[in-house]
Write a protein that holds these residues in place. Sequence first.
Motif, PDB file in Angstrom:
ATOM      1  N   TYR A 246     -16.414  15.232  13.930  1.00 54.99           N
ATOM      2  CA  TYR A 246     -15.302  14.349  13.911  1.00 54.99           C
ATOM      3  C   TYR A 246     -14.425  14.776  12.722  1.00 54.99           C
ATOM      4  N   ILE A 247     -13.245  14.518  12.835  1.00 52.39           N
ATOM      5  CA  ILE A 247     -11.983  14.444  11.885  1.00 52.39           C
ATOM      6  C   ILE A 247     -11.472  13.254  11.774  1.00 52.39           C
ATOM      7  N   LEU A 248     -11.515  12.762  10.601  1.00 49.47           N
ATOM      8  CA  LEU A 248     -11.306  11.620   9.865  1.00 49.47           C
ATOM      9  C   LEU A 248     -10.042  11.645   8.983  1.00 49.47           C
ATOM     10  N   ASP A 249      -8.851  11.509   9.503  1.00 49.82           N
ATOM     11  CA  ASP A 249      -7.705  11.620   8.852  1.00 49.82           C
ATOM     12  C   ASP A 249      -7.143  10.517   8.275  1.00 49.82           C
ATOM     13  N   GLU A 250      -7.256  10.535   6.839  1.00 45.47           N
ATOM     14  CA  GLU A 250      -6.861   9.528   6.025  1.00 45.47           C
ATOM     15  C   GLU A 250      -7.630   7.902   6.344  1.00 45.47           C
ATOM     16  N   LEU A 251      -8.894   8.303   6.570  1.00 40.70           N
ATOM     17  CA  LEU A 251      -9.823   7.060   6.919  1.00 40.70           C
ATOM     18  C   LEU A 251      -9.718   6.160   5.768  1.00 40.70           C
ATOM     19  N   ASP A 252      -9.576   6.366   4.764  1.00 39.94           N
ATOM     20  CA  ASP A 252      -9.521   5.614   3.420  1.00 39.94           C
ATOM     21  C   ASP A 252      -8.189   4.705   3.247  1.00 39.94           C
ATOM     22  N   SER A 253      -7.303   5.460   3.988  1.00 36.79           N
ATOM     23  CA  SER A 253      -5.986   4.513   3.523  1.00 36.79           C
ATOM     24  C   SER A 253      -5.702   3.224   3.893  1.00 36.79           C
ATOM     25  N   ALA A 254      -6.785   2.592   4.608  1.00 35.40           N
ATOM     26  CA  ALA A 254      -6.737   1.214   4.937  1.00 35.40           C
ATOM     27  C   ALA A 254      -7.864   0.471   4.852  1.00 35.40           C
ATOM     28  N   LEU A 255      -8.582   1.193   4.266  1.00 37.48           N
ATOM     29  CA  LEU A 255     -10.140   0.649   3.910  1.00 37.48           C
ATOM     30  C   LEU A 255     -10.499   0.908   2.490  1.00 37.48           C
ATOM     31  N   ASP A 256     -11.413  -0.033   1.979  1.00 36.69           N
ATOM     32  CA  ASP A 256     -11.728   0.127   0.667  1.00 36.69           C
ATOM     33  C   ASP A 256     -12.993   1.197   0.583  1.00 36.69           C
TER      34      ASP A 256
ATOM     35  N   GLU B 275       1.031  -1.044  -0.186  1.00 40.91           N
ATOM     36  CA  GLU B 275      -0.108   0.116  -0.025  1.00 40.91           C
ATOM     37  C   GLU B 275       0.823   1.215   0.059  1.00 40.91           C
ATOM     38  N   ALA B 276       2.038   1.247  -0.882  1.00 42.96           N
ATOM     39  CA  ALA B 276       3.097   2.414  -0.796  1.00 42.96           C
ATOM     40  C   ALA B 276       2.419   3.719  -1.335  1.00 42.96           C
ATOM     41  N   PHE B 277       1.321   3.596  -2.122  1.00 39.72           N
ATOM     42  CA  PHE B 277       0.643   4.792  -2.775  1.00 39.72           C
ATOM     43  C   PHE B 277      -0.153   5.463  -1.490  1.00 39.72           C
ATOM     44  N   ASP B 278      -0.728   4.775  -0.576  1.00 34.12           N
ATOM     45  CA  ASP B 278      -1.518   5.606   0.432  1.00 34.12           C
ATOM     46  C   ASP B 278      -0.593   6.275   1.075  1.00 34.12           C
ATOM     47  N   ASP B 279      -1.273   7.389   1.620  1.00 32.39           N
ATOM     48  CA  ASP B 279      -0.720   8.760   2.170  1.00 32.39           C
ATOM     49  C   ASP B 279       0.115   9.685   1.541  1.00 32.39           C
ATOM     50  N   LEU B 280       0.240   9.352   0.286  1.00 27.95           N
ATOM     51  CA  LEU B 280       1.211  10.269  -0.684  1.00 27.95           C
ATOM     52  C   LEU B 280       0.199  11.035  -1.341  1.00 27.95           C
ATOM     53  N   ASP B 281       0.538  12.302  -1.464  1.00 26.08           N
ATOM     54  CA  ASP B 281      -0.218  13.280  -2.319  1.00 26.08           C
ATOM     55  C   ASP B 281      -0.006  12.895  -3.922  1.00 26.08           C
ATOM     56  N   VAL B 282      -0.644  13.677  -4.867  1.00 26.06           N
ATOM     57  CA  VAL B 282      -0.994  13.006  -6.157  1.00 26.06           C
ATOM     58  C   VAL B 282       0.547  13.333  -6.793  1.00 26.06           C
ATOM     59  N   SER B 283       1.289  14.307  -6.320  1.00 20.03           N
ATOM     60  CA  SER B 283       2.498  14.582  -7.101  1.00 20.03           C
ATOM     61  C   SER B 283       3.685  13.423  -6.822  1.00 20.03           C
ATOM     62  N   TYR B 284       3.474  12.965  -5.337  1.00 19.41           N
ATOM     63  CA  TYR B 284       4.617  11.861  -5.303  1.00 19.41           C
ATOM     64  C   TYR B 284       3.821  10.506  -5.461  1.00 19.41           C
ATOM     65  N   ARG B 285       2.811  10.242  -5.885  1.00 22.38           N
ATOM     66  CA  ARG B 285       2.112   9.116  -6.418  1.00 22.38           C
ATOM     67  C   ARG B 285       2.647   8.999  -7.823  1.00 22.38           C
ATOM     68  N   LYS B 286       2.639  10.166  -8.474  1.00 24.02           N
ATOM     69  CA  LYS B 286       3.163  10.227  -9.813  1.00 24.02           C
ATOM     70  C   LYS B 286       4.499   9.906 -10.122  1.00 24.02           C
ATOM     71  N   LYS B 287       5.322  10.114  -9.043  1.00 22.74           N
ATOM     72  CA  LYS B 287       6.587   9.897  -9.020  1.00 22.74           C
ATOM     73  C   LYS B 287       7.048   8.530  -8.908  1.00 22.74           C
ATOM     74  N   LEU B 288       6.227   7.873  -7.901  1.00 23.73           N
ATOM     75  CA  LEU B 288       6.261   6.461  -7.588  1.00 23.73           C
ATOM     76  C   LEU B 288       5.878   5.784  -8.976  1.00 23.73           C
TER      77      LEU B 288
ATOM     78  N   GLN C 123      -4.543   9.877  11.917  1.00 26.98           N
ATOM     79  CA  GLN C 123      -4.063   8.865  10.745  1.00 26.98           C
ATOM     80  C   GLN C 123      -3.580   7.554  11.195  1.00 26.98           C
ATOM     81  N   ASN C 124      -2.807   7.613  12.102  1.00 28.10           N
ATOM     82  CA  ASN C 124      -2.226   6.342  12.560  1.00 28.10           C
ATOM     83  C   ASN C 124      -2.898   5.778  13.942  1.00 28.10           C
ATOM     84  N   PRO C 125      -3.872   4.734  13.607  1.00 26.43           N
ATOM     85  CA  PRO C 125      -4.716   4.220  14.668  1.00 26.43           C
ATOM     86  C   PRO C 125      -3.694   3.663  15.888  1.00 26.43           C
ATOM     87  N   ASP C 126      -2.596   3.291  15.802  1.00 20.05           N
ATOM     88  CA  ASP C 126      -1.810   2.846  16.905  1.00 20.05           C
ATOM     89  C   ASP C 126      -1.558   4.077  17.767  1.00 20.05           C
TER      90      ASP C 126
END
Length: 458
Positions: free
Chosen positions: A402-412, A169-182, A330-333
């Motif tokens: 509620y503030i949901l910070d990157e909720l979708d990064s680990a869920l569909d 899931e390396a594309f998660d948490d990256l903004d659009v510019s770094y997703r393109k770089k990856l 963003q990080n549940p832990d």
Amino acid sequence: MLKVDNLSFSYTVYESTSNRVLFDNVSFECRENENILILGRPEKGKSTLSMILSGLTPKYNDGNLTGSVTYDSLSCEEALERMNIFSLVPQNATDFIITSTVEEEVVFPMQSLCLDREEMKKRLDEALSFWGLNRYRNISTSELSGGEKRRLMLATSDVVYSKYNILDEAFDDLDVSYRKKLSDRLKERKRATVVFASHYLNCFDSVFDKVYILDGTLALADNSSIEEFSKIEHVVFENKLSSDELIVKNLTFTHPHRSVLEEEPFKIKVDNFSLKRGEVITLRGLNGSGKSTFSSILCGLYEKDSGEIIYRSKSLKKKELSRIVGYMFQNPDFQIFLPTAYDELAFALDYLKLSSKEKERRVTELLKLFRLNGDDVASLMSYGERKRLQCAIYYSLNRPFYILDELDSALDYEESIRLIKLLSANGAGILLITHDEAFADAITNHGYYIENGVMYAN
């Protein structure tokens, strides 16, 4: 060649955990300079498979493993000893960061490979420059945003010059510019890469030689099954908007880097922001632009320098904000700390001073609603399950916002939307932070954008 042959895995059954048979008879090959994509819904075993390919499971996570993994005819254990055969970028970057500063983290694997100083400096400078981390090289890794930590893991993987690369899931948490770089980096095909993912399929055009779907076993994907992963329709929330509104006016905040005194402090400036109860809006911005910092101010974790945060015509202080705004990190832990899912939910309900019978009833209801097993050990739950546990905890607190910070990064998409609907069903206002443009556009056409700490209406 990376060869996976008839791999089957189930986690060891403990008294307090449910038996999880994740997959059977998984086989595939990844040849030199080949890119392979493995798609899978949350909790289907993608991260577990990535850990098996990296030699970390079942070595450090007990389980029953049959079958074999070889790299150029070397066993996984032998390849692990050589260090530069393969590298892993894990889903949860925080778990794998071991040093104090950005530069030390990138240098550490090169020291283990006994590279000379000049070669280490060359690789370090190239990786930090490519992943936009030059200005952070002396800053504590604990002060990085989630996206910056992801980029740090990618930079650390780059300097090893490994023959095989495993990206969970390396594309998660990256903004659009770094997703393109990856994506562009993968297209160069300088090494063989196995990518595990559940969304951001729009980044994958012409990148992969083979696409598989992991669901009990591994099968080659056809076009229709691939499209199912990127399918999302516009969501209609049938919540009644309230006149109750959280308003921010002329807010400023200075956030110095505690680990580097000479570094220019990060500043937040928000002239106007509002969120009504019953409303769902988004907050977008590049990695490190100030989304999480603003959220920490809004929920009362940080004290603003100036300005007002108003609710029901009253200017609120930090302690008052903490009672009306729930912030799902963003990080549940960072928010889960008790042994089991049941313990976490029971602790959250303690402030209501319920009878034992009523508390038991509510915990049981929450477990069912958020599809959790109360006996599961929190540290052994999947990343997506821990996200759902976070949501269940905040749902029980019944906050107005509620503030949901990157909720979708680990869920569909489907599960993310279900959770947003649950949290907003009682009239709560939702601020959703996401880098996924398709998801944000499906949720709402209203929101804000933050750039270098300055907020704008989107």
